[in-house]
Design an enzyme around this catalytic site. Structure first.
Site, PDB file in Angstrom:
ATOM      1  N   ASN A 250      -6.242 -40.484 -11.550  1.00  0.00           N
ATOM      2  CA  ASN A 250      -7.227 -39.402 -11.527  1.00  0.00           C
ATOM      3  C   ASN A 250      -8.192 -39.524 -12.712  1.00  0.00           C
ATOM      4  O   ASN A 250      -8.159 -40.505 -13.456  1.00  0.00           O
ATOM      5  CB  ASN A 250      -6.511 -38.037 -11.509  1.00  0.00           C
TER       6      ASN A 250
ATOM      7  N   GLN B  71     -12.219 -45.626   7.201  1.00  0.00           N
ATOM      8  CA  GLN B  71     -12.840 -45.557   5.879  1.00  0.00           C
ATOM      9  C   GLN B  71     -13.125 -44.105   5.509  1.00  0.00           C
ATOM     10  O   GLN B  71     -12.863 -43.662   4.386  1.00  0.00           O
ATOM     11  CB  GLN B  71     -14.151 -46.352   5.887  1.00  0.00           C
TER      12      GLN B  71
ATOM     13  N   HIS C 103     -10.670 -41.490   3.739  1.00  0.00           N
ATOM     14  CA  HIS C 103     -10.239 -41.610   2.342  1.00  0.00           C
ATOM     15  C   HIS C 103     -10.711 -40.440   1.490  1.00  0.00           C
ATOM     16  O   HIS C 103     -10.003 -39.972   0.594  1.00  0.00           O
ATOM     17  CB  HIS C 103     -10.778 -42.894   1.713  1.00  0.00           C
TER      18      HIS C 103
ATOM     19  N   GLU D  20     -17.922 -53.051  -0.280  1.00  0.00           N
ATOM     20  CA  GLU D  20     -16.533 -53.352  -0.621  1.00  0.00           C
ATOM     21  C   GLU D  20     -15.852 -54.072   0.554  1.00  0.00           C
ATOM     22  O   GLU D  20     -15.233 -55.108   0.382  1.00  0.00           O
ATOM     23  CB  GLU D  20     -15.841 -52.024  -0.921  1.00  0.00           C
ATOM     24  N   HIS D  21     -15.959 -53.474   1.746  1.00  0.00           N
ATOM     25  CA  HIS D  21     -15.388 -54.064   2.961  1.00  0.00           C
ATOM     26  C   HIS D  21     -16.523 -54.382   3.933  1.00  0.00           C
ATOM     27  O   HIS D  21     -17.374 -53.526   4.169  1.00  0.00           O
ATOM     28  CB  HIS D  21     -14.445 -53.090   3.678  1.00  0.00           C
TER      29      HIS D  21
ATOM     30  N   ASP E 217      -5.865 -53.793   4.286  1.00  0.00           N
ATOM     31  CA  ASP E 217      -5.384 -52.762   3.359  1.00  0.00           C
ATOM     32  C   ASP E 217      -3.880 -52.867   3.151  1.00  0.00           C
ATOM     33  O   ASP E 217      -3.370 -52.586   2.065  1.00  0.00           O
ATOM     34  CB  ASP E 217      -5.690 -51.364   3.924  1.00  0.00           C
TER      35      ASP E 217
ATOM     36  N   GLU F 188     -29.773 -75.251 -37.238  1.00  0.00           N
ATOM     37  CA  GLU F 188     -29.433 -73.825 -37.161  1.00  0.00           C
ATOM     38  C   GLU F 188     -29.149 -73.242 -38.553  1.00  0.00           C
ATOM     39  O   GLU F 188     -28.618 -72.131 -38.651  1.00  0.00           O
ATOM     40  CB  GLU F 188     -28.248 -73.628 -36.200  1.00  0.00           C
TER      41      GLU F 188
ATOM     42  N   HIS G 179     -21.205 -75.905 -41.551  1.00  0.00           N
ATOM     43  CA  HIS G 179     -20.808 -76.527 -40.286  1.00  0.00           C
ATOM     44  C   HIS G 179     -21.078 -78.028 -40.338  1.00  0.00           C
ATOM     45  O   HIS G 179     -20.277 -78.835 -39.861  1.00  0.00           O
ATOM     46  CB  HIS G 179     -21.584 -75.913 -39.117  1.00  0.00           C
TER      47      HIS G 179
END
Lengths: 445, 445
Positions: A211, A256, A259, A324-325, A358, A412, A417
């Site tokens: 949640n 769908q 849901h 999504e699907h 699913d 650089e 380095h």
């Protein structure tokens, strides 16, 4: 029940789909942060106190024993257990195929380099409690971690009224191979997994739905641990041709819509007659659904039908939406799959309803929502490994490359380095690189 | 210059390393949000106005032509160009090996499923301007995107005083195959890539380093587009045995320290004498470095040496720290690599200084910092693709599995999910699953 849309309304639809993602209010972040602080300060006692406060359950021991998990799992309906085992086997098979290998490249002079794929040490899976119990989500979150090779998988879920967990959830945990299960939910569970308590060692990554408090807590602990995506409301886009049974199309759109009133069911076709028949079927079928009210709200809010001139246009709309699907309820669906650039998961042909994926087919149901399929992927084995590169140089090869490295570092303005290479190859300077480039320039082209 | 530490101080060190990550202030978020709004409202004109305001440069056309890029690149020092080409070739080779393949699984009754690996459509690379120019970063960000198959790679960078870009940066863009280059920097560049303007089409993901305003803007547009990690200050952990040359160890620690007063250089060994010698070398070598002040501040703040009792303990400390860069300056380093569980990139043996990897060897230098190597990876080809799954069922197989799917959906109170399977297999009900489970139970075990 579906609002008819022109291809020109697409931009508005895209914005609208994105707008479904609900932002978490400052009050919820505040509450979650308070709970996290309490767990960090008081550990196990905070978990017990907060469970008493929010779940109205007294818990003595936070962790269920393996014997308790087995005993609870044994109470599940045998038909359910058999079905879940079939699902588990298919999910395992698909995710085994996702595994990446480490690799090694060899070069002359004893140089080698490569990449190791290493499982995370420990992962936490959050499983929501309450009336809606989703054992399928336990499998979808735990199996990729298991296949990745994660040694320690922790599960946390709010206790049932008896201080334990529902048999179906215990059964899913058992089939997924989870043995470390704690009966605590909410933001307090997220805090415990991120920071640890006396009895719960911290993990490296937390996944699973929850949640708004759980989502807020996950965002707050992100950085200390990794988290998965915070999923938005779900959506499906069905492309169907004249060969599709309107009853099948309608059933899939309804699956769908049930849901969430924020879920979106979109239907795209070149067949105007099919739209009419699907609408009739939606009326007919929804009348019998227990979640009729949710379904009707969802279809009224975010149900759409779009009539196109060609299959190419149908697919272009799907790519714009990045659903999504995506169902391709068409003849020879594999002929069209290559044109799908953006979709979390694709369901091919007249007989592949989304609910197979699913629950049962093996692909993962934790998918990118609200158009994020443009740049993100389903939950999978990749989410539970990291890639660590390695490189081995020898003196011989460094003498070849030192001048180039010094040249690049100097360009650089990172002199130390350059020195790290130069100190290992005292006879080689950046000037050698100039000489090499000059020699190159003189060579006949 | 290195503070000596006991293994017992490790927890404090871990916290301290994490605390280096600077939070972005509300004022910076506010300013970045204002700039994003301005770009969304006024498009190209906002980019020109903001460039005039912040960079003090008038720009007529935002985009450089390919001819301009070529012309600028041709002004780079030939020795630099040759070195950068060598680096490009090695980086290409390593990242080609990272490519993942799509896969397909076949099952009985015409069922198949799999996963497609699809490149992102469009990616934006931010390249900082100003005095510090990092052509190596252009290669490290662009090449993985190119190898992933991203068709459109956009680069944005603040203009030089002449309204163009520095030759070295143009050269890197050219070697990486970038042809779409805009001379705008800061939060305005991020806004342009995320939302688009009249002349710049939006992208799907933005990568590359930048100042606090750039980082804030990236966080604000995240969700509309994907972004890469916001990197924290850099760190190295060097494990060396008695065979290591103290001058080499010191040079490598210094190469980390010169980045930033917040950078951390840690040295772990079983040889107390080596610690003493490395400290002497640090004194000696740092005296000659142009960035002496930064180096000294960094070593004083976050330089550490830790004396251990065994190589196993050295490696355990490395795993606890999960450093961005790990050097194993030991004999037979491959014998120990398997014990490294958490490190962004590992440099093996006495001759593999980190700067080889920063510039030349082929592994990526965009790495997880501040302990996040526990759960995250170097930038690579994976960052520029997404995985999209697919599933195909037939009537024959659905008749086998429909009862199980109905059972699972019903257990989760998602009746429309069950119906979508049931409507395609009218003769199969959830009761069939009960019958199957009952038959199983009767079978001799």
């Amino acid at each position: 029940m579906l609002t008819e849309l022109n291809a020109g309304d697409l931009q508005a639809l895209k914005e609208w789909l994105k707008s479904r993602t609900q932002t978490i209010g400052a009050d919820i972040y505040g509450a979650a942060a308070g709970i996290i602080d309490q767990v960090r300060a008081q550990g196990d006692q905070a978990l017990k106190d907060l469970t008493k406060q929010f779940d109205k359950v007294d818990i003595d021991t936070l962790r269920l024993t393996e014997a308790q998990i087995d005993e609870l799992a044994a109470q599940a309906d045998p038909a359910f257990v058999k079905a879940l085992k079939g699902a588990r086997d298919n999910i395992l098979e698909f995710h085994e195929a996702q595994k990446q290998n480490s690799f090694l490249l060899n070069r002359p002079n004893g140089v080698y380099l490569g990449q190791r794929v290493i499982p995370l040490d420990a992962v936490g899976i959050y499983v929501p409690g309450g009336r809606a119990q989703y054992p399928s989500s336990v499998l979808m979150n735990a199996i990729p971690a298991k296949v990745a090779g994660v040694k320690r998988i922790v599960m946390m879920t709010p206790p049932a009224a008896n201080g334990l967990v529902e048999p179906n959830i215990a059964c899913a945990a058992r089939l997924a191979g989870i043995t470390e299960l704690y009966v605590t939910g909410g933001a307090q569970a997220i805090a415990a997994m991120a920071y640890g308590t006396e009895s719960i060692a911290p993990v490296d990554k937390i996944v699973g739905p929850g949640n708004a408090f759980v989502a807020a807590a996950k965002k707050l602990v992100y950085g200390t641990v990794d988290i998965d995506m915070i999923a938005g409301p779900s959506e499906i886009l069905v492309i169907a041709d004249s060969g599709a049974d309107p009853a099948f199309v309608a059933a899939d759109l309804l699956s769908q819509a049930e849901h969430d009133p924020l879920a979106s069911a979109m239907f795209v076709t070149t067949d105007a007659g099919l739209i009419r028949k699907v609408k009739e079927e939606l009326q007919k079928q929804s009348a019998f659904l227990p979640k009729k009210d949710i379904v009707e709200a969802s279809l009224a809010n975010y149900g759409r039908s779009i009539l196109c001139e060609s299959m190419e246009q149908c697919l272009e709309i799907a790519n714009q939406i990045a659903p999504e699907h995506l169902e391709l309820m068409v003849e020879n669906p594999m002929n069209w799959l290559g044109q799908v650039r953006h979709a979390g998961s694709v369901f091919l042909g007249y007989y592949t309803c989304e609910s197979i994926g699913d629950y049962y087919g093996g692909t993962n149901h934790v998918l990118p929502t609200s158009g994020t399929a443009k740049f993100s992927s389903a939950l999978g084995v990749d989410a539970f490994v990291k890639r660590s590169s390695f490189l081995h140089y020898t003196k011989e090869q460094l003498e070849q490359d030192s001048a180039a490295i010094q040249t690049l570092a100097t360009a650089e303005h990172l002199q130390a380095h350059a020195t790290a290479a130069a100190i290992r190859t005292p006879s080689i300077t950046a000037d050698d690189q100039k000489a090499r480039a000059a020699a190159d320039a003189k060579e006949p082209q």
